[in-house]
Structures are given as structure tokens and as C-alpha cells.
Design an enzyme around this catalytic site. Structure first.
Site, PDB file in Angstrom:
ATOM      1  N   ASP A   1       1.062  -1.356   0.129  1.00 25.65           N
ATOM      2  CA  ASP A   1       0.092   0.132   0.003  1.00 25.65           C
ATOM      3  C   ASP A   1       0.879   1.183  -0.056  1.00 25.65           C
ATOM      4  O   ASP A   1       2.197   1.088   0.572  1.00 25.65           O
ATOM      5  CB  ASP A   1      -0.982   0.021   1.303  1.00 25.65           C
ATOM      6  N   GLU A  54       0.292  -0.931   5.625  1.00 23.19           N
ATOM      7  CA  GLU A  54       1.225  -0.658   6.479  1.00 23.19           C
ATOM      8  C   GLU A  54       1.278   0.978   6.889  1.00 23.19           C
ATOM      9  O   GLU A  54       1.189   1.226   7.973  1.00 23.19           O
ATOM     10  CB  GLU A  54       2.732  -0.924   6.156  1.00 23.19           C
TER      11      GLU A  54
END
Length: 374
Positions: free
Chosen positions: A79, A171
Site C-alpha cells: 500500500d 502498513e
């Protein structure tokens, strides 16, 4: 070099922005666009791959030696930050000779704002065109891991134990390790490949919490407001004014902690302030959280009403508390860098990493640089 750049550019073209407001796992479905691509690439390399419904990829390059060897994990996240749109389809490759780097008519990367540029004269720099996030955090780490795996497959003369590979979601919003399968991963220790400049190596991180302040006010007509109106937005501003002004990110460095106002909204009847609270020192971290609670209590006592509530949720802790008992894995990484004539730059992370949570889940996981900056 051509392979790693080609991979990196293909990954950053895919938008994988996570969403802190989402309650799904992963927080956005678009992360699967890259996860599915990585699964296919690993399978093309001949590896077995597990991609679970939570958005975690696990794979193993099996040992090719009879010698005793640890099982080492390498981890990166798919991400990108929700702060700015991802999907960089128009990157710029700059053979840097010095000075500012122009992105577009509105934005430049300047030497004044980023003195690190002076270290990069003669290097090749990849930037965006200023309209999207680049996504080097952490698609640089993904490209490095994938290229290293391919290199080891093509060079079986390099002996190694089991090499575990994992790619994680979310994350950037602090959830990247929430569903990480440490036991199934099967590593003895691991490294996240994420973050900054050549040589940067970190095994200490912040202790981190999110603090959400909610204020309930009372709205009446302003013409008859005296001694009746309670303006929630003013009270929220009052709370913020009572936090230590010098304990903000723009005034702190190294191991110094901070309160950061991340988001605010409000009117007369309701107001909300969202903070992140950070400190490398666990005792100071706990003191900061208590300080915020005491400020809210003080305001409620002043108004003789329960107007202000603070909800504080811990996000992760300083992985140094765990890794200090496994310093051999720090020495291995330092030695590897020195063998390549890379000077290790060891410093605490002024941020978070999946390794913070994973270390506390039983798998010591410091962080190795990936080249992403700004």
C-alpha cells in the site's frame, strides 16, 4: 539495474492507496491489483505462493545448501500513503547533476528543502511529475526483493537457507502486521525493506498511539448566548493550546517524541481533533498519553461538565525492546553492507514499520533502506 527499474516502474503505476477510514481488511480492494500481479510473478519464477483473503502474500525460495543456515525473511508492503493519490504512470528519470528538480509548473524538489540532494549528484533519481505519489514507499522494497529472488534462482551457486518472502497490505495506516502469520511465515528472523537513503538501517522505532478528542458543545442563538453557549470548536482549540507547543514534529528530532494534530473538524455543537502520539522512550510515551487525558480532565473541571472525551489507542511499540536481545541479526545486516562498501547509517526510525509489530509478535524484524526519500 534495468530489471529492477523496469519492475519498480511497473509497480508504481498501480494505485494501491490504503484508507484509514475503512473497516475492511485490506482497507482497499485496489491493493489486490498489485498483490495478484506479485503472486503471478512469483509463480512464474517457480515458487509456491499463498495469497490470503486479508491481502498477505507468503512464499519461500527453498534452501539449496546442506550447511546449517537460518531461515531469513524479507518483507515489504504494497500500500501507499492515503495522503495523496497513487498510480504514478508518468515518472521522470533524472540523471542528476545538481540543483533543483522541476516536477511541473507548480512543484519542484529543491535543495533548500531537501539538502540530501547534494549527496546524489551523479546518481539516477526517479521522481513523479508532481501529480501523484511516486510510491517508492514501499514499491522500491518490493522491486528489490523480487529482483533478488530472481537473481538467486538464476545463480544457484550462491548457497542460502530458506528465504521467506512476504508482502503486506495497510502498513501506511498502521495495520500492516495485524493479520501477519508469523508461524506460517516460518522465518528465524526477518528484515523489512523500506524507507530511506543508501545505508540507512534501523532497529528502533517510535512507540505510537492514536488519540481522538471529541467535544460536545451547546448551540443557542448568538444574540442570547451569554453564559449559555458552549462552542465545541473553541473548546477543542483550547485543548490544543494546552499541549506543549515544542512537542510537535516540526520542533523535534532524533529520539524526541511529539503530539501531532493530524485532522480536525467541528462546529458549535460538536468538534473532533485527531492526533498521533509518538515517543521512542516507553515511559515518556506513557506520560504523553496521560498528559492528554489530564488536559481533557482539566477542561471538564473548568466547565463543570463532561464536554471533552479522549480515546487513546496504542498502535505499535519500539521494536528495539525486542531486537536488543537479538543483536546478532543487526550485526549480520551491518556486515553485509560493509562487504558491499556501504556505510551503515544506524538511527531510530522517526516513524513506524511493520517490523515494530512483527517483532512483538515473536519475529525480530529490523528495517533496511530501500532508497525512497521525500
Amino acid at each position: 539495474m534495468e530489471k529492477i527499474v523496469e519492475r519498480f516502474l511497473s509497480y508504481i503505476a498501480i494505485d494501491t492507496m490504503s484508507d484509514p477510514k475503512s473497516t475492511t481488511v485490506p482497507s482497499t480492494d485496489i491493493q489486490f491489483n498489485l498483490l495478484n500481479k506479485l503472486k503471478a510473478e512469483l509463480e512464474d519464477l517457480g515458487l509456491e505462493v499463498r495469497l490470503d483473503k486479508e491481502g498477505y502474500i507468503y512464499s519461500t525460495l527453498k534452501s539449496n545448501t546442506q550447511k546449517p543456515a537460518p531461515s531469513i525473511g524479507f518483507i515489504a508492503h504494497v500500500d501507499t500513503s492515503p495522503a495523496l493519490k497513487g498510480g504514478c504512470t508518468n515518472p521522470q528519470i533524472v540523471n542528476y547533476t545538481g540543483g533543483d528538480i522541476r516536477l511541473n509548473d507548480e512543484y519542484s524538489i529543491t535543495e533548500a528543502d531537501f539538502p540530501v540532494l547534494k549527496k546524489l549528484v551523479g546518481k539516477t533519481i526517479i521522481t513523479t511529475d508532481g501529480t501523484t505519489l511516486l510510491g517508492a514507499d514501499d514499491k522500491a522494497g518490493i522491486a528489490e526483493i523480487m529482483t533478488a529472488v530472481e537473481y538467486l534462482i538464476e545463480h544457484p551457486d550462491i548457497e542460502h537457507g530458506d528465504i521467506r518472502i512476504a508482502f503486506t497490505p495497510d502498513e501506511e495506516i498502521g495495520r500492516g502486521a495485524d493479520y501477519f502469520d508469523v508461524k506460517g511465515f516460518g522465518a528465524d528472523f526477518a528484515y523489512t525493506m523500506d524507507g530511506g537513503e543508501l545505508g540507512e538501517f534501523e532497529y528502533e522505532s517510535f512507540n505510537a498511539a492514536a488519540a481522538i478528542l471529541t467535544v460536545k458543545g451547546k448551540s443557542v442563538h448568538p444574540g442570547t448566548a451569554k453564559n449559555v453557549m458552549l462552542n465545541a470548536s473553541y473548546i477543542a482549540m483550547e485543548f490544543n493550546s494546552l499541549l506543549p507547543a515544542q512537542q510537535r514534529p516540526e520542533y523535534t528530532e532524533k529520539r524526541e517524541g511529539f503530539f501531532m494534530l493530524n485532522e480536525m473538524s467541528g462546529d458549535i455543537e460538536t468538534a473532533s481533533l485527531e492526533y498521533i502520539v509518538r515517543d521512542h522512550d516507553r515511559l515518556k510515551f506513557e506520560e504523553k498519553k496521560k498528559f492528554a487525558e489530564n488536559v481533557a480532565k482539566k477542561i471538564n473541571e473548568k466547565y463543570k461538565k463532561e464536554l471533552v472525551t479522549v480515546e487513546i489507542k496504542d498502535q505499535y511499540y519500539n521494536m528495539g525492546e525486542i531486537i536488543k536481545n537479538h543483536m546478532e541479526i543487526v550485526e549480520i545486516a551491518k556486515k553485509a553492507m560493509e562487504n558491499l562498501e556501504i556505510k551503515p547509517i544506524i538511527k531510530p526510525i522517526r516513524g513506524g514499520t511493520d517490523g515494530s509489530k512483527i517483532s512483538f509478535m515473536g519475529l525480530p524484524t529490523p528495517n533496511i533502506f530501500a532508497g525512497g526519500e521525500n
